[in-house]
Design a protein around this motif. Structure first.
Motif, PDB file in Angstrom:
ATOM      1  N   ASP A 295       0.853  -1.197   0.000  1.00 44.91           N
ATOM      2  CA  ASP A 295       0.000   0.000   0.000  1.00 44.91           C
ATOM      3  C   ASP A 295       0.885   1.242   0.000  1.00 44.91           C
ATOM      4  O   ASP A 295       1.057   1.912   1.022  1.00 44.91           O
ATOM      5  CB  ASP A 295      -0.909  -0.015   1.227  1.00 44.91           C
ATOM      6  N   CYS A 296       1.469   1.544  -1.169  1.00 45.91           N
ATOM      7  CA  CYS A 296       2.393   2.667  -1.265  1.00 45.91           C
ATOM      8  C   CYS A 296       2.548   3.069  -2.732  1.00 45.91           C
ATOM      9  O   CYS A 296       2.175   2.306  -3.633  1.00 45.91           O
ATOM     10  CB  CYS A 296       3.756   2.289  -0.680  1.00 45.91           C
ATOM     11  N   PRO A 297       3.089   4.263  -2.991  1.00 44.37           N
ATOM     12  CA  PRO A 297       3.317   4.698  -4.372  1.00 44.37           C
ATOM     13  C   PRO A 297       4.391   3.845  -5.057  1.00 44.37           C
ATOM     14  O   PRO A 297       5.259   3.268  -4.396  1.00 44.37           O
ATOM     15  CB  PRO A 297       3.790   6.146  -4.225  1.00 44.37           C
ATOM     16  N   VAL A 298       4.321   3.795  -6.384  1.00 45.51           N
ATOM     17  CA  VAL A 298       5.331   3.108  -7.196  1.00 45.51           C
ATOM     18  C   VAL A 298       5.960   4.127  -8.138  1.00 45.51           C
ATOM     19  O   VAL A 298       5.254   4.811  -8.881  1.00 45.51           O
ATOM     20  CB  VAL A 298       4.715   1.958  -8.012  1.00 45.51           C
ATOM     21  N   VAL A 299       7.278   4.244  -8.082  1.00 41.52           N
ATOM     22  CA  VAL A 299       8.022   5.155  -8.959  1.00 41.52           C
ATOM     23  C   VAL A 299       8.859   4.318  -9.915  1.00 41.52           C
ATOM     24  O   VAL A 299       9.587   3.419  -9.487  1.00 41.52           O
ATOM     25  CB  VAL A 299       8.936   6.092  -8.137  1.00 41.52           C
ATOM     26  N   VAL A 300       8.742   4.601 -11.209  1.00 39.24           N
ATOM     27  CA  VAL A 300       9.529   3.903 -12.220  1.00 39.24           C
ATOM     28  C   VAL A 300      10.364   4.942 -12.956  1.00 39.24           C
ATOM     29  O   VAL A 300       9.850   5.982 -13.377  1.00 39.24           O
ATOM     30  CB  VAL A 300       8.635   3.141 -13.211  1.00 39.24           C
ATOM     31  N   ALA A 301      11.657   4.670 -13.114  1.00 38.17           N
ATOM     32  CA  ALA A 301      12.561   5.628 -13.750  1.00 38.17           C
ATOM     33  C   ALA A 301      13.528   4.906 -14.665  1.00 38.17           C
ATOM     34  O   ALA A 301      13.840   3.725 -14.465  1.00 38.17           O
ATOM     35  CB  ALA A 301      13.340   6.410 -12.694  1.00 38.17           C
ATOM     36  N   ASN A 302      14.005   5.604 -15.673  1.00 35.12           N
ATOM     37  CA  ASN A 302      15.073   5.085 -16.508  1.00 35.12           C
ATOM     38  C   ASN A 302      16.300   4.809 -15.644  1.00 35.12           C
ATOM     39  O   ASN A 302      16.635   5.592 -14.750  1.00 35.12           O
ATOM     40  CB  ASN A 302      15.403   6.100 -17.604  1.00 35.12           C
ATOM     41  N   ASP A 303      16.979   3.696 -15.887  1.00 33.90           N
ATOM     42  CA  ASP A 303      18.073   3.291 -15.006  1.00 33.90           C
ATOM     43  C   ASP A 303      19.236   4.282 -15.001  1.00 33.90           C
ATOM     44  O   ASP A 303      19.826   4.550 -13.948  1.00 33.90           O
ATOM     45  CB  ASP A 303      18.559   1.883 -15.345  1.00 33.90           C
ATOM     46  N   ALA A 304      19.557   4.858 -16.143  1.00 31.50           N
ATOM     47  CA  ALA A 304      20.669   5.816 -16.183  1.00 31.50           C
ATOM     48  C   ALA A 304      20.291   7.126 -15.498  1.00 31.50           C
ATOM     49  O   ALA A 304      21.116   7.735 -14.800  1.00 31.50           O
ATOM     50  CB  ALA A 304      21.089   6.083 -17.627  1.00 31.50           C
ATOM     51  N   ASP A 305      19.038   7.572 -15.672  1.00 23.20           N
ATOM     52  CA  ASP A 305      18.575   8.767 -14.962  1.00 23.20           C
ATOM     53  C   ASP A 305      18.629   8.551 -13.453  1.00 23.20           C
ATOM     54  O   ASP A 305      19.031   9.435 -12.689  1.00 23.20           O
ATOM     55  CB  ASP A 305      17.145   9.116 -15.380  1.00 23.20           C
ATOM     56  N   ALA A 306      18.204   7.358 -13.028  1.00 23.78           N
ATOM     57  CA  ALA A 306      18.238   7.041 -11.596  1.00 23.78           C
ATOM     58  C   ALA A 306      19.672   7.012 -11.080  1.00 23.78           C
ATOM     59  O   ALA A 306      19.979   7.522  -9.997  1.00 23.78           O
ATOM     60  CB  ALA A 306      17.555   5.698 -11.341  1.00 23.78           C
TER      61      ALA A 306
END
Length: 384
Positions: A200-211
């Motif tokens: 029960d929480c937000p999910v953040v998805v990012a490009n691996d190089a940006d991260a």
């Protein structure tokens, strides 16, 4: 168009006017969030200050400071430490600190060609739990395997999971939709929806190089202007200019892996021939070295030279002077760094250009995971 790292006013929704006009436009809830954020940022990650010191640093009244501190302690985000004697007569001051164990973030990296990696970290980047799942070669990465590993790590967490973070190759939009990831066989993959019911929480998805470039900046003291190259199953670059991650209008900035290089002859998964990825990616280098173990140094030197050729133009265009290489240390080592350095110097350096420094990531293979988790901390707690 660069997606800038939010400043405090942008995080709490305030207009960017200055002085009384800015404050006059702020709702009470905005001011409350601004005050909470100011105090947490003053203490994050491991600073201990008294209430009086916090009031001085934040510019808040002592009464307001005490009220906000009490609220944050009640929420579990701050803790009381020890009393310290003051240099002047009076009651000893009680130190306040950020509670790094108030929650945790579960973060995953999908960039490896052989397995999916995941870890749980506390709120200041300390690793609490680490897991990985072998992933045999396949045309399309199975999202059920991702759910399985994510659920396993979430179940192993002893504190509340405040967010799930995923670092993935490919093009990712603001909503976390993976628009395209050729190496994973994905088009329009909605990972936030796939993982929404794991915790029960937000999910953040990012490009691996940006991260990874975000992590290098905030966890490893990197420059506000740098290029980080993520060498994994594919090749991607995270570009940071004036502390803002450059993502591009179509979220494709940094996709250097699919730039065709002169002399390239190998077909790429993107449909073209001779892309940088066919010369420098982990599977390609592992295969070449397995066939010629004695030629390892020369293979990595050649890879570094090709990478330097690809980076020379963006270096010349931006005058960025810090290049960070991230990837498995069996491949991304000093040999590759030195070759990349020589190649950039030979192609781009002149009396008009500052010297460029190429280095290995200080965070190793965890960079992308830590960076994705840091994006959760920025989104949920505004401490970064």
């Amino acid at each position: 168009m660069a997606a800038q790292v939010p400043v405090l006013g942008e995080i709490v929704g305030l207009k960017r006017e200055s002085g009384s006009r800015r404050l006059a436009s702020a709702a009470p809830s905005d001011i409350r969030l601004r005050n909470r954020t100011a105090i947490m940022r003053a203490l994050y990650p491991k600073t201990w200050l008294s209430r009086a010191q916090l009031a001085k640093i934040t510019g808040m009244s002592k009464v307001s400071t005490s009220d906000v501190v009490a609220e944050l302690i009640k929420d579990g985000l701050l803790i009381e430490g020890e009393y310290k004697n003051l240099p002047r007569p009076g009651k000893p001051a009680l130190d306040i600190g950020f509670n790094q164990d108030a929650g945790c973030v579960v973060t995953m990296d999908l960039s490896d060609s052989t397995h999916i990696r995941a870890l749980a970290m506390n709120l200041v980047g300390g690793v609490l739990l680490r897991e990985e799942l072998d992933c045999p070669p396949q045309a399309v990465l199975d999202v059920e395997a991702i759910r399985e590993l994510c659920n396993k790590v979430c179940q192993g967490c002893r504190s509340k999971v405040i967010g799930i973070a995923v670092a993935t190759p490919g093009t990712v939009n603001d909503e976390g939709l993976v628009i395209e990831a050729p190496n994973l066989g994905w088009v329009n993959m909605d990972l936030p929806s796939v993982l929404a019911d794991v915790a029960d929480c937000p999910v953040v998805v990012a490009n691996d190089a940006d991260a990874a470039v975000f992590a290098e900046r905030y966890f490893a003291g990197g420059s506000p202007d740098m290029i980080l190259v993520q060498i994994a199953k594919g090749i991607g670059a995270g570009v940071l200019i004036s502390d803002g991650i450059v993502r591009g209008r179509g979220f494709t900035a940094g996709e250097i892996g699919h730039v065709v290089m002169s002399g390239g002859t190998v077909p790429c998964v993107c449909g073209k021939t001779g892309c940088l990825e066919t010369m420098v990616s982990v599977p390609v280098l592992d295969e070449r070295i397995s066939k010629d173990p004695d030629g390892r140094s020369g293979i990595l030197d050649e890879a570094g030279q090709n990478l330097g050729r690809a980076l020379a133009m963006p270096v010349a265009m931006t005058n960025i002077t810090q290049i960070v290489l991230s990837g498995p240390r069996r491949l991304v080592d000093e040999t590759m760094v030195e070759a990349t350095q020589r190649s950039i110097d030979a192609l781009a350096r002149s009396r008009f250009m500052d010297a460029v420094h190429v280095q290995l990531s200080n965070l190793g293979e965890d960079a992308a995971m830590l960076g994705a988790a840091a994006m959760v901390l920025r989104k949920e707690l505004s401490v970064l």
